[in-house]
Design a protein around this motif. Structure first.
Motif, PDB file in Angstrom:
ATOM      1  N   MET A   1       0.833  -1.179   0.000  1.00 48.29           N
ATOM      2  CA  MET A   1       0.000   0.000   0.000  1.00 48.29           C
ATOM      3  C   MET A   1       0.880   1.246   0.000  1.00 48.29           C
ATOM      4  O   MET A   1       1.973   1.239   0.539  1.00 48.29           O
TER       5      MET A   1
ATOM      6  N   ASP B   1      -3.410   5.539  -0.936  1.00 52.64           N
ATOM      7  CA  ASP B   1      -4.450   4.546  -0.676  1.00 52.64           C
ATOM      8  C   ASP B   1      -5.227   4.830   0.606  1.00 52.64           C
ATOM      9  O   ASP B   1      -6.377   4.411   0.736  1.00 52.64           O
ATOM     10  N   ILE B   2      -4.608   5.515   1.552  1.00 51.59           N
ATOM     11  CA  ILE B   2      -5.267   5.690   2.848  1.00 51.59           C
ATOM     12  C   ILE B   2      -5.393   7.147   3.294  1.00 51.59           C
ATOM     13  O   ILE B   2      -6.013   7.411   4.317  1.00 51.59           O
TER      14      ILE B   2
ATOM     15  N   ILE C   1      -2.383  11.927   6.606  1.00 48.17           N
ATOM     16  CA  ILE C   1      -2.553  10.565   7.115  1.00 48.17           C
ATOM     17  C   ILE C   1      -2.309  10.600   8.611  1.00 48.17           C
ATOM     18  O   ILE C   1      -1.289  11.095   9.077  1.00 48.17           O
TER      19      ILE C   1
ATOM     20  N   ASP D   1      -5.961   6.544  10.374  1.00 44.20           N
ATOM     21  CA  ASP D   1      -6.067   6.101   8.981  1.00 44.20           C
ATOM     22  C   ASP D   1      -5.344   4.773   8.781  1.00 44.20           C
ATOM     23  O   ASP D   1      -5.784   3.921   8.008  1.00 44.20           O
ATOM     24  N   LEU D   2      -4.229   4.596   9.475  1.00 47.90           N
ATOM     25  CA  LEU D   2      -3.511   3.321   9.398  1.00 47.90           C
ATOM     26  C   LEU D   2      -4.351   2.193   9.990  1.00 47.90           C
ATOM     27  O   LEU D   2      -4.399   1.093   9.446  1.00 47.90           O
TER      28      LEU D   2
ATOM     29  N   ARG E   1      -7.642   2.150  10.080  1.00 48.67           N
ATOM     30  CA  ARG E   1      -8.733   1.892   9.134  1.00 48.67           C
ATOM     31  C   ARG E   1      -8.258   1.030   7.972  1.00 48.67           C
ATOM     32  O   ARG E   1      -9.011   0.236   7.437  1.00 48.67           O
ATOM     33  N   ALA E   2      -6.999   1.181   7.571  1.00 47.37           N
ATOM     34  CA  ALA E   2      -6.445   0.357   6.497  1.00 47.37           C
ATOM     35  C   ALA E   2      -6.219  -1.074   6.973  1.00 47.37           C
ATOM     36  O   ALA E   2      -6.365  -2.031   6.205  1.00 47.37           O
TER      37      ALA E   2
END
Length: 194
Positions: free
Chosen positions: A1, A5-6, A134, A138-139, A141-142
């Protein structure tokens, strides 16, 4: 990723010549813990976070040092502290330089930068201008959709977990296997040198 992407596209930013009052009002209204600080051309010049606002004279949270410690710290550090606790302009309070990434930065590198610089959010830049941000959330959520739910995970017993740990440690360490011990008890593994 990669970062794009995030990241949250669009950035909540504030001008470097804005007042601290306007910055706090924006952070509260938008429910964010940090703002990207930009110049008149929209290029990022700093960050202002809730951490920068913790020690303020208005709420009585500025540092109070003994006369001896203030002397030892020196007049430059005392003046810097005074400016930060009494600043009226964002440019006087923001921190620089800011660590940032591009939209093509791999998440592995992004996480290493966040840990190395002890930051909770990372601006994403394109041609020096912020295009996203980010955060640690967010990490997460990924990560969430990639984790298998508990009822899908194939549990292993202690012996199998011990074997996996030994295999992993042997693959990444230069220490001889006979110097490494692993003790697994009810799914908790411990490694060390024997």
């Amino acid at each position: 990723m990669i970062a794009s992407d995030i990241m949250h596209p669009g950035v909540i930013s504030i001008a470097q010549d804005a007042s601290v009052h306007d910055a706090v009002r924006l952070m509260v209204a938008r429910r964010v813990s940090g703002l990207v600080v930009v110049d008149a051309k929209g290029a990022m010049v700093g960050m202002l976070t809730e951490g920068d606002l913790l020690h303020r004279v208005e709420i009585g949270t500025e540092h109070h040092y003994s006369k001896l410690l203030a002397f030892l710290r020196g007049p430059v550090r005392e003046a810097q502290d005074y400016l930060r606790t009494h600043a009226r302009r964002v440019s006087d309070l923001m921190h620089t330089p800011v660590v940032a990434v591009t939209k093509n930065t791999k998440l592995e590198e992004l996480v290493e930068l966040m840990e190395k610089h002890k930051v909770r959010r990372m601006p994403v830049l394109e041609n020096g201008k912020p295009i996203g941000i980010i955060s640690r959330a967010d990490l997460l959520r990924a990560l969430e959709p990639l984790l298998a739910p508990d009822d899908v995970v194939d549990p292993c017993d202690d012996a199998e977990l011990e074997e996996r740990v030994i295999e992993n440690v042997a693959g990444v360490t230069a220490v001889k296997n006979e110097l490494t011990y692993v003790d697994v008890n009810t799914g908790i593994s411990m490694t060390g040198l024997g």
